[in-house]
Design a protein around this motif. Structure first.
Motif, PDB file in Angstrom:
ATOM      1  N   ASP A  31      -5.913   1.585 -12.269  1.00 32.68           N
ATOM      2  CA  ASP A  31      -5.859   2.044 -10.885  1.00 32.68           C
ATOM      3  C   ASP A  31      -6.246   0.909  -9.941  1.00 32.68           C
ATOM      4  OD1 ASP A  31      -5.068   4.602 -11.600  1.00 32.68           O
ATOM      5  OD2 ASP A  31      -7.118   5.359 -11.709  1.00 32.68           O
ATOM      6  N   ILE A  32      -5.373   0.602  -8.983  1.00 33.27           N
ATOM      7  CA  ILE A  32      -5.605  -0.457  -8.007  1.00 33.27           C
ATOM      8  C   ILE A  32      -5.592   0.171  -6.620  1.00 33.27           C
ATOM      9  CG2 ILE A  32      -4.771  -2.639  -7.046  1.00 33.27           C
ATOM     10  CD1 ILE A  32      -5.681  -2.930  -9.915  1.00 33.27           C
ATOM     11  N   ALA A  33      -6.703   0.040  -5.902  1.00 27.43           N
ATOM     12  CA  ALA A  33      -6.807   0.619  -4.562  1.00 27.43           C
ATOM     13  C   ALA A  33      -5.929  -0.146  -3.581  1.00 27.43           C
ATOM     14  CB  ALA A  33      -8.262   0.584  -4.095  1.00 27.43           C
ATOM     15  N   GLY A  42      -2.427   6.755  -6.453  1.00 25.82           N
ATOM     16  CA  GLY A  42      -1.869   8.000  -5.950  1.00 25.82           C
ATOM     17  C   GLY A  42      -2.620   8.466  -4.730  1.00 25.82           C
ATOM     18  N   THR A  43      -1.902   9.070  -3.797  1.00 24.50           N
ATOM     19  CA  THR A  43      -2.568   9.603  -2.607  1.00 24.50           C
ATOM     20  C   THR A  43      -3.268  10.917  -2.906  1.00 24.50           C
ATOM     21  OG1 THR A  43      -0.499  10.664  -1.922  1.00 24.50           O
ATOM     22  CG2 THR A  43      -0.989   8.473  -1.005  1.00 24.50           C
ATOM     23  N   THR A  44      -2.957  11.526  -4.052  1.00 27.11           N
ATOM     24  CA  THR A  44      -3.640  12.712  -4.542  1.00 27.11           C
ATOM     25  C   THR A  44      -3.873  12.526  -6.038  1.00 27.11           C
ATOM     26  OG1 THR A  44      -1.610  13.909  -5.126  1.00 27.11           O
ATOM     27  CG2 THR A  44      -2.432  14.162  -2.860  1.00 27.11           C
ATOM     28  N   PHE A  90       2.768   7.901  -5.007  1.00 29.55           N
ATOM     29  CA  PHE A  90       2.105   7.188  -6.096  1.00 29.55           C
ATOM     30  C   PHE A  90       2.673   5.785  -6.206  1.00 29.55           C
ATOM     31  CE2 PHE A  90       5.750   9.252  -8.137  1.00 29.55           C
ATOM     32  CZ  PHE A  90       6.264   8.256  -8.972  1.00 29.55           C
ATOM     33  N   GLY A  91       1.926   4.912  -6.880  1.00 30.76           N
ATOM     34  CA  GLY A  91       2.371   3.558  -7.177  1.00 30.76           C
ATOM     35  C   GLY A  91       2.461   3.363  -8.676  1.00 30.76           C
ATOM     36  N   PRO A  93       0.834  -1.213   0.000  1.00 34.24           N
ATOM     37  CA  PRO A  93       0.000   0.000   0.000  1.00 34.24           C
ATOM     38  C   PRO A  93       0.864   1.258   0.000  1.00 34.24           C
ATOM     39  CG  PRO A  93      -0.773  -1.587   1.642  1.00 34.24           C
ATOM     40  CD  PRO A  93       0.569  -2.069   1.174  1.00 34.24           C
ATOM     41  N   LEU A  94       0.246   2.382  -0.351  1.00 37.44           N
ATOM     42  CA  LEU A  94       0.992   3.635  -0.453  1.00 37.44           C
ATOM     43  C   LEU A  94       1.329   4.244   0.898  1.00 37.44           C
ATOM     44  CD1 LEU A  94      -0.701   5.444  -3.490  1.00 37.44           C
ATOM     45  CD2 LEU A  94       1.249   3.881  -3.450  1.00 37.44           C
ATOM     46  N   GLY A  95       0.675   3.784   1.954  1.00 36.80           N
ATOM     47  CA  GLY A  95       0.933   4.343   3.272  1.00 36.80           C
ATOM     48  C   GLY A  95       2.377   4.230   3.704  1.00 36.80           C
TER      49      GLY A  95
END
Length: 249
Positions: free
Chosen positions: A136-138, A114-116, A90-91, A80-82
């Motif tokens: 896009d993958i959550a 992306g977080t934004t 971003f990923g 995850p992006l965290g």
């Protein structure tokens, strides 16, 4: 701030993916710095892409100095992006096997996030520069996405290795199987599993399946468990295919 169209970037990580991604981006006309070592602090760049093992992402991200406008991305499929906090993150995960320091990414899928919206747009721009197809993958879906990729790629190699081991007992080499494998994958991609499935299980020829099992038990008994599990799943697929109007012939 507006999203960069095709951002120049710094790459951290000189492994297979970092080397291949950097070379491909340069060839596409993107300004690339690196690959740098994992202690790189991001100096001089607004976009930093981490191509390091999953367990090293947090440490590599922590080494980068946070500042307004800087984007930090990773190329992990499952993470995850965290892990990139506090950066705007971003990923960018190319859905392509990279076995050397070069690779062709054109036409392959690419998991983006992306977080934004600005960060997501940067990931899309980098994917587009390499002619990849972004999806896009959550965060909550990343483990399932990456497991599917591992099954499709890594497990396929394991399966073909099993076939090669059994075939070797006849004196033939894996080259004999390669056209069949390629055609099967192309059929699956074009028409789906139900239409691509052929062979004795699909035809209900359990006598032949029993002879297959006996040969494996005799020649490569270590593969018998794998065969039994795959045969069970293939029977379920054949039943599913037969229940559809376009079932196997």
């Amino acid at each position: 701030m507006t999203a960069p169209t095709v951002p120049g970037c710094a790459i951290v990580g000189a492994g297979r993916l970092g080397t291949a991604l950097g070379a491909a981006l340069r060839a596409a006309g993107v300004t690339v710095d690196g690959p740098h070592g994992r202690g790189y602090d991001g100096a001089g760049h607004d976009v930093v892409v981490l191509c390091v093992p999953d367990a090293q992402i947090a440490a590599a991200a922590a080494a980068i100095v946070p500042r307004d406008g800087r984007l930090v991305g990773h190329t992990s499929g499952a993470t995850p992006l965290g892990v990139l906090a506090p950066h705007e993150a971003f990923g960018l995960h190319p859905l392509m096997t990279v076995t050397h320091g070069t690779a062709s990414f054109s036409g392959c899928g690419c998991a983006t996030a992306g977080t934004t919206e600005r960060a997501r747009s940067a990931a899309h721009a980098l994917a587009a520069a390499l002619a990849m197809v972004p999806a896009d993958i959550a965060d909550q879906d990343r483990a399932a996405y990456h497991a599917a990729a591992a099954i499709a790629s890594n497990f396929l190699v394991t399966l073909e290795d099993a076939a090669e081991q059994l075939l070797a007992t006849t004196g033939a080499s894996r080259d004999l199987l390669l056209p069949l494998v390629r055609a099967t994958v192309e059929n699956w991609g074009a028409a789906g599993a139900e239409r691509a499935l052929t062979g004795p299980i699909a035809r209900g020829d359990e006598g032949t399946v029993a002879r297959h099992r006996a040969a494996i038990a005799d020649r490569t008994p270590e593969l018998l468990g794998l065969f039994d599990v795959l045969a069970g799943h293939t029977r379920a697929l054949a039943s599913r295919a037969a229940a559809t109007p376009a079932g196997v012939a």
